[in-house]
Design a protein around this motif. Structure first.
Motif, mmCIF file in Angstrom:
data_model
loop_
_atom_site.group_PDB
_atom_site.id
_atom_site.type_symbol
_atom_site.label_atom_id
_atom_site.label_comp_id
_atom_site.label_asym_id
_atom_site.label_seq_id
_atom_site.Cartn_x
_atom_site.Cartn_y
_atom_site.Cartn_z
ATOM 1 N N TYR A 1 52.407 51.629 -11.456
ATOM 2 C CA TYR A 1 51.026 51.160 -11.482
ATOM 3 C C TYR A 1 51.033 49.640 -11.537
ATOM 4 O O TYR A 1 52.077 49.002 -11.688
ATOM 5 C CB TYR A 1 50.312 51.700 -12.735
ATOM 6 C CG TYR A 1 51.005 51.252 -14.006
ATOM 7 C CD1 TYR A 1 50.636 50.072 -14.652
ATOM 8 C CD2 TYR A 1 52.069 51.984 -14.540
ATOM 9 C CE1 TYR A 1 51.305 49.641 -15.797
ATOM 10 C CE2 TYR A 1 52.731 51.557 -15.674
ATOM 11 C CZ TYR A 1 52.342 50.388 -16.300
ATOM 12 O OH TYR A 1 53.009 49.948 -17.414
ATOM 13 N N ARG A 2 49.836 49.054 -11.463
ATOM 14 C CA ARG A 2 49.698 47.613 -11.715
ATOM 15 C C ARG A 2 48.378 47.352 -12.411
ATOM 16 O O ARG A 2 47.393 48.076 -12.184
ATOM 17 C CB ARG A 2 49.801 46.798 -10.421
ATOM 18 C CG ARG A 2 48.646 46.971 -9.468
ATOM 19 C CD ARG A 2 48.860 46.231 -8.160
ATOM 20 N NE ARG A 2 47.731 46.424 -7.263
ATOM 21 C CZ ARG A 2 46.718 45.547 -7.142
ATOM 22 N NH1 ARG A 2 46.724 44.406 -7.844
ATOM 23 N NH2 ARG A 2 45.713 45.782 -6.318
ATOM 24 N N LEU A 3 48.359 46.341 -13.246
ATOM 25 C CA LEU A 3 47.112 45.915 -13.875
ATOM 26 C C LEU A 3 46.377 45.001 -12.902
ATOM 27 O O LEU A 3 46.954 44.039 -12.376
ATOM 28 C CB LEU A 3 47.380 45.181 -15.181
ATOM 29 C CG LEU A 3 48.093 45.940 -16.311
ATOM 30 C CD1 LEU A 3 48.037 45.113 -17.599
ATOM 31 C CD2 LEU A 3 47.492 47.312 -16.538
ATOM 32 N N VAL A 4 45.111 45.293 -12.666
ATOM 33 C CA VAL A 4 44.279 44.444 -11.806
ATOM 34 C C VAL A 4 43.420 43.598 -12.754
ATOM 35 O O VAL A 4 42.449 44.085 -13.336
ATOM 36 C CB VAL A 4 43.393 45.291 -10.875
ATOM 37 C CG1 VAL A 4 42.571 44.396 -9.968
ATOM 38 C CG2 VAL A 4 44.268 46.235 -10.045
ATOM 39 N N ASP B 1 45.538 50.090 -11.414
ATOM 40 C CA ASP B 1 45.641 50.639 -10.066
ATOM 41 C C ASP B 1 46.823 51.601 -10.009
ATOM 42 O O ASP B 1 47.981 51.182 -10.015
ATOM 43 C CB ASP B 1 45.834 49.495 -9.059
ATOM 44 C CG ASP B 1 45.869 49.992 -7.624
ATOM 45 O OD1 ASP B 1 45.540 51.180 -7.391
ATOM 46 O OD2 ASP B 1 46.227 49.199 -6.727
ATOM 47 N N PHE B 2 46.520 52.901 -9.965
ATOM 48 C CA PHE B 2 47.540 53.904 -9.678
ATOM 49 C C PHE B 2 47.563 54.123 -8.166
ATOM 50 O O PHE B 2 46.526 54.040 -7.509
ATOM 51 C CB PHE B 2 47.218 55.228 -10.383
ATOM 52 C CG PHE B 2 47.440 55.200 -11.868
ATOM 53 C CD1 PHE B 2 48.663 54.841 -12.407
ATOM 54 C CD2 PHE B 2 46.415 55.545 -12.739
ATOM 55 C CE1 PHE B 2 48.866 54.828 -13.773
ATOM 56 C CE2 PHE B 2 46.612 55.533 -14.112
ATOM 57 C CZ PHE B 2 47.843 55.175 -14.627
ATOM 58 N N ASP C 1 49.997 49.078 -21.687
ATOM 59 C CA ASP C 1 50.038 47.724 -21.125
ATOM 60 C C ASP C 1 48.655 47.081 -21.101
ATOM 61 O O ASP C 1 48.522 45.864 -21.283
ATOM 62 C CB ASP C 1 50.618 47.752 -19.713
ATOM 63 C CG ASP C 1 52.142 47.766 -19.709
ATOM 64 O OD1 ASP C 1 52.738 47.681 -20.795
ATOM 65 O OD2 ASP C 1 52.719 47.859 -18.605
ATOM 66 N N MET C 2 47.618 47.882 -20.867
ATOM 67 C CA MET C 2 46.270 47.321 -20.869
ATOM 68 C C MET C 2 45.882 46.850 -22.269
ATOM 69 O O MET C 2 45.268 45.785 -22.430
ATOM 70 C CB MET C 2 45.256 48.347 -20.353
ATOM 71 C CG MET C 2 43.848 47.784 -20.196
ATOM 72 S SD MET C 2 43.743 46.408 -19.023
ATOM 73 C CE MET C 2 43.690 47.319 -17.471
ATOM 74 N N ILE C 3 46.245 47.622 -23.286
ATOM 75 C CA ILE C 3 45.956 47.196 -24.656
ATOM 76 C C ILE C 3 46.764 45.944 -24.995
ATOM 77 O O ILE C 3 46.259 45.017 -25.653
ATOM 78 C CB ILE C 3 46.265 48.328 -25.663
ATOM 79 C CG1 ILE C 3 45.472 49.602 -25.305
ATOM 80 C CG2 ILE C 3 45.934 47.874 -27.082
ATOM 81 C CD1 ILE C 3 43.979 49.402 -25.194
ATOM 82 N N GLU C 4 48.006 45.893 -24.532
ATOM 83 C CA GLU C 4 48.829 44.694 -24.734
ATOM 84 C C GLU C 4 48.169 43.472 -24.084
ATOM 85 O O GLU C 4 48.226 42.358 -24.625
ATOM 86 C CB GLU C 4 50.228 44.897 -24.146
ATOM 87 C CG GLU C 4 51.061 45.991 -24.808
ATOM 88 C CD GLU C 4 51.723 45.539 -26.098
ATOM 89 O OE1 GLU C 4 51.542 44.362 -26.479
ATOM 90 O OE2 GLU C 4 52.402 46.368 -26.725
#
Length: 329
Positions: free
Chosen positions: A321-324, A289-290, A164-167
């Motif tokens: 998790y969530r992307l910050v 954020d885990f 998801d971070m790469i996306e």
């Protein structure tokens, strides 16, 4: 010092009756219970924990094997553990491996010899010897952060978080994306986070230059060195870098700044961990954020369920998790 025999004499009951009441291990009449409680209140008698543990075979101590005490993510996990265990009258005994895989086995054996009632293992590797040692344990065990076969575990959705971070980078129009990882002996951080990166790049048909993938260790200096290797040896400079921990990302950030480049205008940057420091560096760090505190709580509940011989509804838990999204992308 008053003894259980003296309490029994004053309450006009047997020592066995006092013991049953204190341990809640059998019938005691209300009349006898009231007399015992009155004597305890008058004398201030406190049962010896050592004696109690010998009688009940319960030490009320849980061993916790950790990869690094100074890590913020480790601290959050331990706080979650301690919150649950303290509520149930348990103490935790910490063992720090300092990222030395061989010490994981050493500490598991040591804690077992100390008669802990269970072990929480925050493992850095999933090697055969470690798995063999865990399988030999005759006490409850829960692994946090890795998924060992036939062992209750609380893990994180590492691969999807990385993907998801790469996306997110790609959504921001980045195609030249580099990666700073760690040794693949650590399956969660070293393998799964890398797989997420590779999967996203492949799905979008994006090319990976030879020197865009670097392997580091878990510290800021190593992140700096990895970023230097990317910049000095790549034919094409990446426009974004994903590091598998915040510490590595902050090391990379230091190099990028010293090279006279701007973040995120020249190079975007992201890490993993949502550390407190990630909020205060400039620019603030985009990260994953885990839920480490919750992981500690869930692991503690799993251990307690095993100790109390209760069914565990889900002994292979994977937390979300969530992307910050901050200023570095």
């Amino acid at each position: 010092m008053i003894t259980i025999k003296e309490v029994a004499r004053r309450a006009q009951v047997s020592s066995a009756t006092v013991s049953r009441m204190l341990n809640d291990s059998g019938y005691v009449s209300e009349e006898a219970r009231d007399r015992i409680l009155k004597v305890i209140e008058e004398t201030g008698y406190v049962p010896s924990e050592n004696a109690k543990s010998l009688r009940t075979k319960k030490t009320k101590v849980i061993g916790v094997v950790l990869p690094k005490l100074g890590s913020e993510t480790t601290s959050r996990m331990v706080n979650g553990l301690d919150q649950v265990f303290a509520e149930k009258g348990y103490q935790i005994l910490l063992a720090n491996t300092n990222l030395n895989a061989s010490k994981e086995i050493e500490f598991i054996r040591l804690l077992k010899s100390r008669d802990v009632e269970g072990i929480v293992l925050s493992a850095t590797n999933t090697s055969g010897p470690l798995m063999d040692e865990v399988q030999k344990l005759k006490i409850p065990v829960v692994v946090v952060g890795q998924d060992l076969p036939d062992t209750p575990s609380v893990a994180f959705n590492e691969m999807m978080a990385s993907k998801d971070m790469i996306e997110y980078f790609i959504e921001k129009k980045h195609e030249k994306i580099a990666f700073i990882g760690v040794s693949e002996s650590d399956r969660a951080v070293g393998v799964l986070r890398k797989q997420g990166y590779l999967s996203a790049m492949e799905e979008h048909g994006l090319r990976i230059e030879e020197h865009w993938i670097q392997t580091a260790v878990f510290d800021v200096e190593s992140g700096y060195q990895a970023m230097q290797n990317i910049m000095e040896h790549s034919k094409k400079r990446p426009t974004a870098v994903f590091a598998v921990t915040d510490r590595l990302a902050i090391g990379a950030m230091n190099y990028i700044k010293q090279a006279g480049l701007r973040i995120p205008k020249d190079i975007a940057l992201a890490g993993v961990g949502a550390s407190e420091l990630s909020q205060y560096v400039t620019p603030s760090l985009t990260t994953v954020d885990f839920h480490y505190h919750k992981a500690g709580q869930e692991a503690a509940n799993m251990i307690l369920a095993q100790i109390n011989q209760e069914d565990i509804p889900n002994d292979k838990m994977v937390l979300d998790y969530r992307l910050v999204k901050k200023d570095s992308v």
